[in-house]
Each structure stands twice: as C-alpha cells, then as structure tokens.
Design a protein around this motif. Structure first.
Motif, short mmCIF file in Angstrom:
data_model
loop_
_atom_site.label_atom_id
_atom_site.label_comp_id
_atom_site.label_asym_id
_atom_site.label_seq_id
_atom_site.Cartn_x
_atom_site.Cartn_y
_atom_site.Cartn_z
N ASN A 34 0.56 -1.27 0.02
CA ASN A 34 0.07 0.11 0.06
C ASN A 34 0.80 1.31 -0.02
O ASN A 34 0.23 2.33 0.16
N GLN A 105 -3.37 4.94 16.25
CA GLN A 105 -2.55 4.74 15.12
C GLN A 105 -1.97 3.50 15.12
O GLN A 105 -1.33 2.85 14.09
N PHE A 128 -9.23 -2.48 4.36
CA PHE A 128 -8.38 -1.43 5.34
C PHE A 128 -8.65 0.11 4.65
O PHE A 128 -8.17 0.31 3.26
N ASN A 129 -9.09 0.88 5.45
CA ASN A 129 -9.39 2.24 4.71
C ASN A 129 -10.19 2.73 3.83
O ASN A 129 -10.12 3.69 3.08
N GLN A 130 -11.07 1.64 3.69
CA GLN A 130 -12.05 1.69 2.34
C GLN A 130 -13.44 2.34 2.88
O GLN A 130 -13.88 2.40 3.96
N ASP A 131 -13.95 3.20 1.98
CA ASP A 131 -15.19 3.89 2.35
C ASP A 131 -16.26 2.46 2.91
O ASP A 131 -16.46 1.70 2.26
N SER A 133 -16.08 0.86 5.40
CA SER A 133 -15.25 0.06 6.19
C SER A 133 -15.07 0.32 7.78
O SER A 133 -14.93 1.36 8.03
N GLU A 136 -10.20 0.69 9.83
CA GLU A 136 -9.65 2.22 9.68
C GLU A 136 -8.39 2.12 9.97
O GLU A 136 -7.83 1.52 10.67
N MET A 137 -7.63 3.01 9.20
CA MET A 137 -6.05 3.44 9.46
C MET A 137 -6.03 3.87 10.95
O MET A 137 -5.19 3.37 11.69
N SER A 143 -14.02 -0.31 15.08
CA SER A 143 -12.83 -1.01 14.68
C SER A 143 -12.43 -2.23 15.27
O SER A 143 -12.54 -2.36 16.45
#
Length: 311
Positions: A34, A105, A128-131, A133, A136-137, A143
C-alpha cells in the motif's frame, strides 16, 4: 517448577514468538503493498501484543475468525445496529478481561495481532481504509479490537479507568488492560487519570506502555522530556515495572502478581526497528513509512521476501 509447567511455558513462548513475527510480517507486507504504513509501531509493539493476546488477557473465545462487518453508524439509542470492535474479543462477561487501545494509530498492528491469534479473518485487511469499512487506519470504537473512540491521543487511559471503576462497583472480577504509547503521556489528561486510578484503588487495571521513544515529531525526549518516567508514575500512585519490551517472560510476569491496591503500569522498553533493521536508515523519521521512490519500495519488498522465506 514441574516438567509439565515447563513444557507449557515453552509452548506459550513458541506461540507468542510466532504471533510477534506474524505481526511484523503482516504489517510489512501491508506497508509494501500500500506504499505506506505504521511499520515501526509493529516492530516495537509485536511482543507486547503477542504477550497480551496469548498469555496475559483472559478473553472469551470466538467461534471462528471474524470478518469485519461494515460500518453500521455511530452508537446511540436510535441505532440498535451499532457495535464496537470488542466483538473480536468474544462475548463480554463479568470474569472476562477488556482491552483498550489508546493510540489509535496502532490499529493496523492490532488488526495483525487479531489475525495471528485467530480472532479476525485475514481477508479483513482487504477492507483497510475503504469507504464504509470499519477497518480504519486510525481506529475508532467500531474498528476490530477497539471499543472506545480514543480521540487525538491521550484519552484512552481515562476511558479505561472509567470502565475499571464501573467494574469494581459491580463486583466484576475481569480486568481492564490498556495499551499506551509513551508519547501520549505528554498529555496532562493521563496524569489526571492516574491520580483518580490511585485514589480509587483501581488495581483491576493493567497498563502496558510501548516505550519506543519515538513520536510523530521525532524523539520523545526532544519533543517533551518525561524522564524519569518510572519515578513520575510511581509518585502518582502507580505500581510500576520497567521491562525489556521484547522479552515475553518479562512482559508477562508483572501481570501475574497479586493486585495490591495500585494500578499496574509496565514500561516496556522497545526498539522501533526490532526485526527490521532496514528501518534504521530512516531514523529519526519513523512514525509513518511512506516510500519516497520505487527503488526504496523495492528494497522493502526484498526484505519482505527474505522475511517470508525464513518463516
């Protein structure tokens, strides 16, 4: 020590070592694939999380690795479908422990840990980090592995203390474990929380601090020096231990002590490049790895290939 106990210890050590290695490998793979990731946090925290998930925490089992569900909206009385990431820790029960991740984080590192211990389906990282979802990062209460929103750092300890106090009042025997980063302790809210924990004798709390000495703006000591951290924490009423954060037995030992009325704090001295010496070339910019060129990314890809070949 009986022979059976010795063998049990060896089995736990091997299992925890595998989990720690798996955490580093998964986060490295994610970072390479990524073009970015919180890699140094995986290096420093791998053994801490491995010890927590395989030895220290008394969590309820899950039937099978869970696929992270999509975001169902924020919690509230008008949203019966909302949930928290605590579902990955099994059903809540009075005798079971709770886990609070304060530095959000570190979410990717916790996701990797959940996969390694069979609580999260490895395909979950595809979200990961998709709308839409929950993977989250910067983790939130929905989460995987999280159950509260810990804000812009420095807020998880206060929330964990509130949970621990409520559990004490209810007579619940389960403990509350908190993972904290050392840079967070520059925030005054943590010290207010520590005073309250000591005053209310919240010895059902265990706090593991990743003392990797790094934060977003550089070395912790150059941003705001907190040493001697051990003495400061003790003066606020904590029961403090300083351990090698990559020594599994040393990490687990304080958690096995009988509570004595004080909140437990384990300062885990760690190396943010542990297991991946290539990171040393990035010092002091270790907080987040973003490759500056295709050539640099390929160097890390080769490290990943070597890492995988050694498994």
């Amino acid at each position: 020590m009986t022979q059976e106990t010795h063998h049990d210890g060896e089995r736990w050590q091997r299992r925890a070592q595998q989990v720690a290695r798996g955490i580093r490998q998964r986060v490295l793979a994610h970072t390479v694939n990524n073009n970015g990731g919180y890699l140094s946090q995986a290096c420093s925290a791998a053994e801490i999380l491995a010890a927590l998930y395989t030895k220290i925490m008394n969590l309820a089992p899950v039937d099978k690795p869970l696929v992270p569900p999509p975001f169902a909206g924020v919690p509230g009385p008008d949203n019966p479908n909302s949930f928290t990431g605590a579902i990955f820790h099994g059903p809540k029960a009075s005798q079971r422990d709770r886990f609070i991740l304060s530095p959000a984080q570190y979410a990717l590192v916790v996701y990797a840990a959940l996969i390694e211990v069979g609580r999260m389906d490895e395909q979950g990282l595809d979200h990961f980090n998709q709308d839409g979802s929950t993977v989250e990062m910067i983790g939130a209460e929905h989460s995987p592995g999280m159950e509260v929103m810990t804000g812009s750092l420095g807020q998880g300890l206060s929330q964990a203390a509130g949970i621990a106090m409520a559990r004490k009042l209810r007579g619940e025997t389960g403990r509350v474990w908190v993972f904290v980063s050392d840079g967070e302790l520059q925030s005054g809210q943590n010290w207010e929380a520590l005073q309250a924990m000591a005053h209310h004798r919240l010895d059902n709390m265990g706090i593991y601090v990743d003392v990797n000495k790094q934060q977003c703006d550089g070395p912790v000591c150059s941003v705001m020096n907190m040493e001697p951290l051990h003495e400061r924490l003790a003066s606020f009423g904590a029961r403090v231990f300083v351990v090698d954060g990559h020594d599994l037995d040393a990490l687990a030992a304080p958690a096995e002590l009988e509570p004595d009325g004080r909140p437990l704090v384990v300062l885990a001295d760690t190396d943010p490049c542990r297991g991946l010496p290539i990171l040393q070339t990035r010092i002091p910019k270790l907080h987040y790895v973003r490759f500056v060129s295709g050539e640099e990314r390929e160097r890390y890809r080769q490290v990943l290939a070597d890492f995988s070949a050694e498994a």
